[in-house]
Design a protein around this motif. Structure first.
Motif, PDB file in Angstrom:
ATOM      1  N   VAL A   1       0.677  -1.122  -0.086  1.00  0.00           N
ATOM      2  CA  VAL A   1      -0.140   0.235   0.062  1.00  0.00           C
ATOM      3  C   VAL A   1       0.921   1.129  -0.116  1.00  0.00           C
ATOM      4  CG1 VAL A   1      -1.696   1.265   1.221  1.00  0.00           C
ATOM      5  CG2 VAL A   1      -1.867  -1.150   1.060  1.00  0.00           C
ATOM      6  N   PHE A   2       0.713   2.311  -0.775  1.00  0.00           N
ATOM      7  CA  PHE A   2       1.287   3.378  -0.781  1.00  0.00           C
ATOM      8  C   PHE A   2       0.807   4.418  -1.203  1.00  0.00           C
ATOM      9  CE2 PHE A   2       0.142   1.499  -4.851  1.00  0.00           C
ATOM     10  CZ  PHE A   2      -0.083   2.661  -5.709  1.00  0.00           C
ATOM     11  N   ILE A   3       1.532   5.759  -0.879  1.00  0.00           N
ATOM     12  CA  ILE A   3       0.990   7.172  -1.386  1.00  0.00           C
ATOM     13  C   ILE A   3       1.417   7.935  -2.541  1.00  0.00           C
ATOM     14  CG2 ILE A   3       0.641   9.391  -0.174  1.00  0.00           C
ATOM     15  CD1 ILE A   3      -0.792   7.567   1.481  1.00  0.00           C
ATOM     16  N   VAL A   4       0.715   8.363  -3.284  1.00  0.00           N
ATOM     17  CA  VAL A   4       1.018   8.766  -4.655  1.00  0.00           C
ATOM     18  C   VAL A   4       0.447  10.152  -4.741  1.00  0.00           C
ATOM     19  CG1 VAL A   4      -0.898   7.563  -5.844  1.00  0.00           C
ATOM     20  CG2 VAL A   4       1.148   8.283  -6.956  1.00  0.00           C
TER      21      VAL A   4
ATOM     22  N   TYR B   1       6.144   6.049  -0.669  1.00  0.00           N
ATOM     23  CA  TYR B   1       5.682   7.261  -1.311  1.00  0.00           C
ATOM     24  C   TYR B   1       6.157   7.605  -2.847  1.00  0.00           C
ATOM     25  CZ  TYR B   1       3.824   8.562   3.284  1.00  0.00           C
ATOM     26  OH  TYR B   1       2.926   8.545   4.356  1.00  0.00           O
ATOM     27  N   PHE B   2       5.379   7.944  -3.515  1.00  0.00           N
ATOM     28  CA  PHE B   2       5.927   8.228  -4.964  1.00  0.00           C
ATOM     29  C   PHE B   2       5.114   9.550  -5.325  1.00  0.00           C
ATOM     30  CE2 PHE B   2       5.153   3.473  -4.880  1.00  0.00           C
ATOM     31  CZ  PHE B   2       6.399   3.127  -5.240  1.00  0.00           C
ATOM     32  N   ASP B   3       6.072  10.760  -5.823  1.00  0.00           N
ATOM     33  CA  ASP B   3       5.875  11.884  -6.145  1.00  0.00           C
ATOM     34  C   ASP B   3       5.781  12.287  -7.447  1.00  0.00           C
ATOM     35  OD1 ASP B   3       5.501  14.566  -6.261  1.00  0.00           O
ATOM     36  OD2 ASP B   3       7.010  15.005  -4.495  1.00  0.00           O
ATOM     37  N   PHE B   4       4.757  12.419  -8.203  1.00  0.00           N
ATOM     38  CA  PHE B   4       4.537  12.777  -9.600  1.00  0.00           C
ATOM     39  C   PHE B   4       4.237  14.187  -9.788  1.00  0.00           C
ATOM     40  CE2 PHE B   4       3.679   8.250  -9.137  1.00  0.00           C
ATOM     41  CZ  PHE B   4       4.749   7.526  -9.903  1.00  0.00           C
ATOM     42  N   GLY B   5       4.657  15.028  -8.665  1.00  0.00           N
ATOM     43  CA  GLY B   5       4.229  16.565  -8.920  1.00  0.00           C
ATOM     44  C   GLY B   5       2.905  16.878  -8.104  1.00  0.00           C
TER      45      GLY B   5
END
Length: 154
Positions: free
Chosen positions: A9-12, A131-135
């Motif tokens: 499970v992740f935050i994006v 965590y994945f940061d796409f802006g």
């Protein structure tokens, strides 16, 4: 190369609000509900990267395609055959979804609490997730439209 395991499970970041998500399976679904303290009667959105990816998991008809072509990619979640789907308008996130497969996504907050504004705030509430940061997104949740009735639900 796949970055996610079937149970992750992740935050994006998305084009709308921060999301909490994971692969489409019961273990992940239950974990998201538990982390968010979400009512089990509320469905989770499934994000897809393309119409082709959606067609692998859902039966699509002409009316569905009209809505898809009008609103996607974008900030609109469509209810198709009683399931909720969205194709975000963020190229990097779409590549991620293409690589990892469709996944559940819900706003990254405890249910009935304020929307989390940024990743640092999310890390305080969900410290053990990936965590994945796409802006930066708009900060506004997606609009929800039921393709059966044409009604806007949110």
């Amino acid at each position: 190369m796949k970055l996610l395991k079937d149970y992750d499970v992740f935050i994006v970041t998305t084009d709308t609000v921060l999301g909490i998500g994971g692969k489409v399976n019961d273990k992940v679904k239950n974990k998201i509900y538990k982390l968010k303290k979400r009512d089990l009667s509320k469905k989770l959105i499934i994000v897809v990267s393309s119409i082709e990816q959606l067609k692998k998991i859902e039966n699509i008809n002409k009316i569905h395609l009209e809505y898809i072509n009008k609103y996607w990619p974008g900030n609109v979640t469509l209810i198709i055959n009683d399931n909720a789907y969205r194709m975000p308008n963020n190229k990097e996130l779409l590549k991620f979804i293409e690589n990892e497969g469709p996944f559940y996504l819900s706003s990254a907050n405890i249910s009935n609490e304020s929307i989390i504004k940024d990743i640092n705030e999310a890390k305080k509430i969900f410290p053990n997730l990936k965590y994945f940061d796409f802006g930066k997104g708009s900060g506004t949740p997606s609009i929800i439209i039921d393709t059966k009735t044409g009604m806007r639900l949110r």
